[in-house]
Design a protein around this motif. Sequence first.
Motif, PDB file in Angstrom:
ATOM      1  N   LEU A 115       0.802  -0.863   0.163  1.00 54.04           N
ATOM      2  CA  LEU A 115       0.389   0.614   0.282  1.00 54.04           C
ATOM      3  C   LEU A 115       0.843   0.986  -0.012  1.00 54.04           C
ATOM      4  O   LEU A 115       1.893   1.278   0.070  1.00 54.04           O
ATOM      5  CB  LEU A 115      -0.991   0.343   1.466  1.00 54.04           C
ATOM      6  N   HIS A 116       0.324   1.970  -0.961  1.00 55.89           N
ATOM      7  CA  HIS A 116       0.809   4.011  -1.161  1.00 55.89           C
ATOM      8  C   HIS A 116       0.117   4.806  -0.384  1.00 55.89           C
ATOM      9  O   HIS A 116      -1.195   4.481  -1.047  1.00 55.89           O
ATOM     10  CB  HIS A 116       2.129   4.143  -2.260  1.00 55.89           C
ATOM     11  N   GLY A 117       0.633   5.883   0.059  1.00 54.72           N
ATOM     12  CA  GLY A 117      -0.596   6.857   0.286  1.00 54.72           C
ATOM     13  C   GLY A 117      -0.482   8.252  -0.655  1.00 54.72           C
ATOM     14  O   GLY A 117      -1.219   8.748  -0.747  1.00 54.72           O
ATOM     15  N   GLY A 118       0.951   7.918  -1.573  1.00 57.81           N
ATOM     16  CA  GLY A 118       0.275   8.947  -2.938  1.00 57.81           C
ATOM     17  C   GLY A 118       1.460   8.706  -3.743  1.00 57.81           C
ATOM     18  O   GLY A 118       1.901   7.897  -3.484  1.00 57.81           O
ATOM     19  N   VAL A 119       1.121   9.053  -5.479  1.00 58.73           N
ATOM     20  CA  VAL A 119       2.151   9.546  -5.843  1.00 58.73           C
ATOM     21  C   VAL A 119       3.505   9.421  -5.768  1.00 58.73           C
ATOM     22  O   VAL A 119       4.614   8.305  -6.282  1.00 58.73           O
ATOM     23  CB  VAL A 119       1.621  10.537  -7.369  1.00 58.73           C
ATOM     24  N   GLU A 120       3.498  10.709  -5.214  1.00 54.04           N
ATOM     25  CA  GLU A 120       5.626  10.329  -4.873  1.00 54.04           C
ATOM     26  C   GLU A 120       6.035   9.740  -3.914  1.00 54.04           C
ATOM     27  O   GLU A 120       7.287   8.959  -4.030  1.00 54.04           O
ATOM     28  CB  GLU A 120       5.755  12.002  -4.309  1.00 54.04           C
ATOM     29  N   HIS A 121       4.797   9.370  -2.910  1.00 57.73           N
ATOM     30  CA  HIS A 121       4.880   7.669  -1.954  1.00 57.73           C
ATOM     31  C   HIS A 121       5.812   6.208  -2.309  1.00 57.73           C
ATOM     32  O   HIS A 121       6.478   5.843  -3.105  1.00 57.73           O
ATOM     33  CB  HIS A 121       3.855   7.259  -1.176  1.00 57.73           C
ATOM     34  N   ILE A 122       4.642   6.003  -3.914  1.00 51.94           N
ATOM     35  CA  ILE A 122       4.711   4.771  -5.110  1.00 51.94           C
ATOM     36  C   ILE A 122       6.357   5.159  -5.145  1.00 51.94           C
ATOM     37  O   ILE A 122       7.123   3.522  -6.279  1.00 51.94           O
ATOM     38  CB  ILE A 122       3.711   4.748  -5.344  1.00 51.94           C
ATOM     39  N   VAL A 123       6.109   6.148  -6.571  1.00 58.35           N
ATOM     40  CA  VAL A 123       7.048   6.784  -7.442  1.00 58.35           C
ATOM     41  C   VAL A 123       8.623   6.473  -6.496  1.00 58.35           C
ATOM     42  O   VAL A 123       9.199   5.834  -7.484  1.00 58.35           O
ATOM     43  CB  VAL A 123       6.968   7.676  -8.011  1.00 58.35           C
ATOM     44  N   PHE A 124       8.887   6.608  -5.355  1.00 64.16           N
ATOM     45  CA  PHE A 124      10.350   6.960  -4.989  1.00 64.16           C
ATOM     46  C   PHE A 124      10.406   5.652  -4.702  1.00 64.16           C
ATOM     47  O   PHE A 124      11.693   4.908  -4.982  1.00 64.16           O
ATOM     48  CB  PHE A 124      10.292   8.069  -3.807  1.00 64.16           C
TER      49      PHE A 124
END
Length: 255
Positions: free
Chosen positions: A87-96
């Motif tokens: 699970l990821h909370g936002g676009v930047e979170h999953i991208v990095f």
Amino acid sequence: MDDEQPPRQEPKDPRPQRVPAFNLPPIILASLAVLVAVFALMNVPSWSDDRLNWIYFTFSFMPARYAFPLAQQGLEWLWTPVTYSLLHGGVEHIVFNSLWLMVFAAPVARRIGAVRYVIFWILSSAASAFMHAALFWGDQTLLIGASGVVSALMGAACRFAFPVADGRRISMREAHLNPRLGILGALRSRTVVVYIVMWIAGNALVAFGITLAGDSSQPVAWDAHIGGFLFGFLLFALFDRQPRMEEQEAAPLDE
């Protein structure tokens, strides 16, 4: 009797061979696909807040679950030490996380294979989660993200991805063919030590609320990062599959 003619040799192509920019093992592509699919599923516009809250509660890691008798709870305590990493909370979170995953997971997956990689993911995810729980015992906040697993992969890479051969560094595309360093041997490597110091410094800044990359508005579980890194660095030998000697000798070297 006619003389035998030597076999005809095809002329070699003088042009340099092209190497794909993203030459990732299939298991890494599958990992990225799962992360993206889960993130897309959680961002379906038609979903209500109640449904999203149910997903977060059911699949995120919560230290408070382990502060009470497990028999009095549901079964979420059983799978959440692993499912939270998807699970990821936002676009930047999953991208990095995806970018770091591509860098460090590829050599580890090439070295240990797909099955061991999946087992490594499961166990390193749990190790990161329970490191977080140990420091925040009984806390009701939710832990999500693959950062702990990525940190474990970074720790594992320190055991083999940095050695040199005959004074020349092996190409990163063939880093999985390097010999494995022992724990003390890795700590005697200047490259490994510099990398670890920089990694610790980055997490120390995060611990004090200074985020170098990603979404600074969201809290970062630096303790889970440390738990994952220690798992990968200290226990990598349990998953390692040493490359054959002939493969090591055939590995291209960077000048």
